[in-house]
Design a protein around this motif. Sequence first.
Motif, PDB file in Angstrom:
ATOM      1  N   ALA A 141       0.826  -1.205   0.000  1.00  0.00           N
ATOM      2  CA  ALA A 141       0.000   0.000   0.000  1.00  0.00           C
ATOM      3  C   ALA A 141       0.861   1.256   0.000  1.00  0.00           C
ATOM      4  CB  ALA A 141      -0.929  -0.011   1.216  1.00  0.00           C
ATOM      5  N   ALA A 142       1.963   1.244   0.766  1.00  0.00           N
ATOM      6  CA  ALA A 142       2.855   2.407   0.795  1.00  0.00           C
ATOM      7  C   ALA A 142       3.540   2.606  -0.556  1.00  0.00           C
ATOM      8  CB  ALA A 142       3.899   2.231   1.899  1.00  0.00           C
ATOM      9  N   ALA A 143       3.924   1.487  -1.198  1.00  0.00           N
ATOM     10  CA  ALA A 143       4.545   1.598  -2.521  1.00  0.00           C
ATOM     11  C   ALA A 143       3.565   2.130  -3.553  1.00  0.00           C
ATOM     12  CB  ALA A 143       5.086   0.240  -2.953  1.00  0.00           C
ATOM     13  N   ALA A 144       2.304   1.770  -3.415  1.00  0.00           N
ATOM     14  CA  ALA A 144       1.277   2.298  -4.316  1.00  0.00           C
ATOM     15  C   ALA A 144       1.115   3.804  -4.123  1.00  0.00           C
ATOM     16  CB  ALA A 144      -0.044   1.579  -4.073  1.00  0.00           C
ATOM     17  N   LYS A 145       1.157   4.244  -2.884  1.00  0.00           N
ATOM     18  CA  LYS A 145       0.954   5.665  -2.582  1.00  0.00           C
ATOM     19  C   LYS A 145       2.132   6.526  -3.017  1.00  0.00           C
ATOM     20  CE  LYS A 145       0.043   8.784   1.308  1.00  0.00           C
ATOM     21  NZ  LYS A 145      -0.216   8.853   2.775  1.00  0.00           N
ATOM     22  N   HIS A 146       3.352   6.026  -2.756  1.00  0.00           N
ATOM     23  CA  HIS A 146       4.530   6.871  -2.943  1.00  0.00           C
ATOM     24  C   HIS A 146       5.323   6.570  -4.218  1.00  0.00           C
ATOM     25  CE1 HIS A 146       4.040   8.548   1.077  1.00  0.00           C
ATOM     26  NE2 HIS A 146       3.889   7.323   1.550  1.00  0.00           N
ATOM     27  N   LEU A 147       5.155   5.362  -4.783  1.00  0.00           N
ATOM     28  CA  LEU A 147       6.016   4.959  -5.899  1.00  0.00           C
ATOM     29  C   LEU A 147       5.230   4.535  -7.136  1.00  0.00           C
ATOM     30  CD1 LEU A 147       8.558   2.862  -3.780  1.00  0.00           C
ATOM     31  CD2 LEU A 147       8.887   5.192  -4.654  1.00  0.00           C
ATOM     32  N   GLY A 148       3.922   4.639  -7.086  1.00  0.00           N
ATOM     33  CA  GLY A 148       3.134   4.310  -8.258  1.00  0.00           C
ATOM     34  C   GLY A 148       3.078   2.838  -8.601  1.00  0.00           C
ATOM     35  N   VAL A 149       3.288   1.984  -7.612  1.00  0.00           N
ATOM     36  CA  VAL A 149       3.216   0.535  -7.824  1.00  0.00           C
ATOM     37  C   VAL A 149       1.774   0.085  -7.602  1.00  0.00           C
ATOM     38  CG1 VAL A 149       4.013  -1.724  -7.050  1.00  0.00           C
ATOM     39  CG2 VAL A 149       5.595   0.218  -7.055  1.00  0.00           C
ATOM     40  N   THR A 150       1.195  -0.621  -8.542  1.00  0.00           N
ATOM     41  CA  THR A 150      -0.191  -1.079  -8.374  1.00  0.00           C
ATOM     42  C   THR A 150      -0.233  -2.474  -7.778  1.00  0.00           C
ATOM     43  OG1 THR A 150      -0.363  -2.113 -10.556  1.00  0.00           O
ATOM     44  CG2 THR A 150      -0.815   0.254 -10.423  1.00  0.00           C
ATOM     45  N   GLY A 151      -1.355  -2.771  -7.134  1.00  0.00           N
ATOM     46  CA  GLY A 151      -1.532  -4.115  -6.596  1.00  0.00           C
ATOM     47  C   GLY A 151      -1.496  -5.166  -7.684  1.00  0.00           C
ATOM     48  N   GLY A 152      -2.098  -4.874  -8.850  1.00  0.00           N
ATOM     49  CA  GLY A 152      -2.086  -5.825  -9.952  1.00  0.00           C
ATOM     50  C   GLY A 152      -0.687  -6.129 -10.433  1.00  0.00           C
ATOM     51  N   GLU A 153       0.166  -5.115 -10.474  1.00  0.00           N
ATOM     52  CA  GLU A 153       1.557  -5.317 -10.888  1.00  0.00           C
ATOM     53  C   GLU A 153       2.276  -6.279  -9.943  1.00  0.00           C
ATOM     54  OE1 GLU A 153       5.621  -2.612 -11.516  1.00  0.00           O
ATOM     55  OE2 GLU A 153       3.786  -1.697 -10.699  1.00  0.00           O
ATOM     56  N   VAL A 154       2.056  -6.094  -8.645  1.00  0.00           N
ATOM     57  CA  VAL A 154       2.714  -6.962  -7.670  1.00  0.00           C
ATOM     58  C   VAL A 154       2.176  -8.386  -7.774  1.00  0.00           C
ATOM     59  CG1 VAL A 154       3.155  -7.360  -5.218  1.00  0.00           C
ATOM     60  CG2 VAL A 154       3.189  -5.031  -6.126  1.00  0.00           C
ATOM     61  N   GLU A 155       0.869  -8.533  -7.978  1.00  0.00           N
ATOM     62  CA  GLU A 155       0.292  -9.875  -8.092  1.00  0.00           C
ATOM     63  C   GLU A 155       0.819 -10.584  -9.332  1.00  0.00           C
ATOM     64  OE1 GLU A 155      -1.256 -11.412  -5.867  1.00  0.00           O
ATOM     65  OE2 GLU A 155      -1.817  -9.784  -4.501  1.00  0.00           O
ATOM     66  N   ARG A 156       0.973  -9.873 -10.443  1.00  0.00           N
ATOM     67  CA  ARG A 156       1.542 -10.498 -11.645  1.00  0.00           C
ATOM     68  C   ARG A 156       2.981 -10.928 -11.407  1.00  0.00           C
ATOM     69  NH1 ARG A 156      -1.653  -6.427 -13.914  1.00  0.00           N
ATOM     70  NH2 ARG A 156       0.100  -4.957 -14.045  1.00  0.00           N
ATOM     71  N   LEU A 157       3.719 -10.129 -10.657  1.00  0.00           N
ATOM     72  CA  LEU A 157       5.090 -10.511 -10.320  1.00  0.00           C
ATOM     73  C   LEU A 157       5.108 -11.748  -9.421  1.00  0.00           C
ATOM     74  CD1 LEU A 157       8.121 -10.113 -10.302  1.00  0.00           C
ATOM     75  CD2 LEU A 157       7.830  -8.277  -8.597  1.00  0.00           C
ATOM     76  N   CYS A 158       4.159 -11.837  -8.497  1.00  0.00           N
ATOM     77  CA  CYS A 158       4.062 -13.037  -7.648  1.00  0.00           C
ATOM     78  C   CYS A 158       3.880 -14.287  -8.510  1.00  0.00           C
ATOM     79  CB  CYS A 158       2.901 -12.899  -6.673  1.00  0.00           C
ATOM     80  SG  CYS A 158       3.145 -11.710  -5.328  1.00  0.00           S
ATOM     81  N   LEU A 159       3.022 -14.203  -9.511  1.00  0.00           N
ATOM     82  CA  LEU A 159       2.811 -15.349 -10.409  1.00  0.00           C
ATOM     83  C   LEU A 159       4.082 -15.688 -11.164  1.00  0.00           C
ATOM     84  CD1 LEU A 159      -0.727 -14.482 -11.820  1.00  0.00           C
ATOM     85  CD2 LEU A 159      -0.153 -16.292 -10.192  1.00  0.00           C
ATOM     86  N   ALA A 160       4.815 -14.660 -11.616  1.00  0.00           N
ATOM     87  CA  ALA A 160       6.064 -14.913 -12.340  1.00  0.00           C
ATOM     88  C   ALA A 160       7.107 -15.565 -11.437  1.00  0.00           C
ATOM     89  CB  ALA A 160       6.595 -13.599 -12.917  1.00  0.00           C
ATOM     90  N   VAL A 161       7.185 -15.113 -10.190  1.00  0.00           N
ATOM     91  CA  VAL A 161       8.112 -15.724  -9.231  1.00  0.00           C
ATOM     92  C   VAL A 161       7.749 -17.183  -8.991  1.00  0.00           C
ATOM     93  CG1 VAL A 161       8.915 -15.689  -6.839  1.00  0.00           C
ATOM     94  CG2 VAL A 161       8.715 -13.542  -8.114  1.00  0.00           C
ATOM     95  N   ASP A 162       6.463 -17.452  -8.828  1.00  0.00           N
ATOM     96  CA  ASP A 162       6.014 -18.829  -8.610  1.00  0.00           C
ATOM     97  C   ASP A 162       6.427 -19.725  -9.771  1.00  0.00           C
ATOM     98  OD1 ASP A 162       4.285 -20.754  -7.009  1.00  0.00           O
ATOM     99  OD2 ASP A 162       3.330 -20.846  -8.982  1.00  0.00           O
ATOM    100  N   ARG A 163       6.249 -19.244 -11.006  1.00  0.00           N
ATOM    101  CA  ARG A 163       6.641 -20.043 -12.167  1.00  0.00           C
ATOM    102  C   ARG A 163       8.152 -20.267 -12.188  1.00  0.00           C
ATOM    103  NH1 ARG A 163       2.619 -16.776 -14.715  1.00  0.00           N
ATOM    104  NH2 ARG A 163       4.235 -15.313 -15.418  1.00  0.00           N
ATOM    105  N   ALA A 164       8.911 -19.248 -11.846  1.00  0.00           N
ATOM    106  CA  ALA A 164      10.367 -19.385 -11.845  1.00  0.00           C
ATOM    107  C   ALA A 164      10.826 -20.410 -10.811  1.00  0.00           C
ATOM    108  CB  ALA A 164      11.011 -18.032 -11.568  1.00  0.00           C
TER     109      ALA A 164
END
Length: 416
Positions: free
Chosen positions: A114-137
């Motif tokens: 939530a803090a990264a979304a507020k201050h750095l423009g990171v969206t929750g969807g972006e983080v969730e997609r990265l979680c899926l990529a990490v899982d595949r790796a």
Amino acid sequence: MARANGGPAAGPGIEAAKLRAWWSHRQWLDGAHPEASAGEVLAATGWARSVGGAAPYLGLFARAGLGRAAVDAAVAGLEAHELPAARGCTYIVPAEDFGLALAAGAAVPEGEVAAAAKHLGVTGGEVERLCLAVDRALAGAPGPLDPAAIRVAVGEAVRSLGEPGRKRGLSTTLPLALGLMQSRGQVRRVPVNGRLDQQRYGYARWDQPVGGSAADLARRYLAWAGPASPKHFRWFSGFGAATARQALAEAGAVPAAPGSELLMLPELVDEFAGFTVPAEPYYTLLAGIDGIHLLHRELARLVDPADAARPLPAGRAGRSFGSEADPQTHIVLDRGRIVGLWEYDTERAGIVHLSFVPSNAELRSAVARTEEFVRTELGDARGFSLDSPKSRMPRIAALRASSDDRAAPGDGPGEA
């Protein structure tokens, strides 16, 4: 939480010495459990704070005589594991508490996203997609991957957060994803060389259910640390006042004595009432962040008033031992009272020890036993990841200069 003289505020009829000895007894610091496993110790006495130092090894050695190989094997076999837990801090946790520990710390990585979304423009969807990529790796890897290897494997799914991110201690989005996945039990962090006192990690897939209530945590806490006040529990759990109060009520907490602010489990009240302070001393050498202190984080509980005024080794002028929130060195304990300070001198391969009490054979034996353990199995006794022999030198020199308990000839390289 403490009386003016430094003793804990137990209520009428309960002496500080009894409380200290009880806490030490419940923490298995009385020599009564020499055959226990790492998982048994952690389940009975509480999760062990881990910050890349020797604290977990020292605590398990003091409580059950466990060597480093036995502790490392317990972690490798998932009898215990280092997990983000209460307040988002890492602890060594027994297998039966994996789900509860993860649930206790789950809000922290969510807050970081939530803090990264507020201050750095990171969206929750972006983080969730990265979680899926990490899982595949990780699914396609032959073993745990370190963060650098994960970044290569996920490619453009991870991105740099530039100078704004670096200013906030977050250079890429990968730590956000790994933090979420750890809290969800989807990955676990594995020490590269199997050791808990050296912070180099890889990540492996995991399928650990997460669950447990605030009341569950309160019951665990009181079993390890009671009698304890609501303030003590709030410190450990990170809960707000209302949540902590409700959790303690649902756990069935009752006063340790009429009029006491300290609470305990009702099934322990009679045992506590009948408990007496052991007549003979029993010395243990522990890290400054051992659970005997850190579960409550109220140093005055464990310090005699006469010792509270002692100057800090290599501390600032005017600062005293009793004025600190945490010990600035490792500690020596006897029946719950801090009776000395120590550090490990790597140059001399021995312990430098300042005693608050007259030396005796039992104390010298405890120091020598721990010194041999550190020298032969750990190599050092760092307090935390950034602690080093060089940074420790002023404290070692101050302890050596202050010590009135010099080693006798033939006692070995330490100053026990």
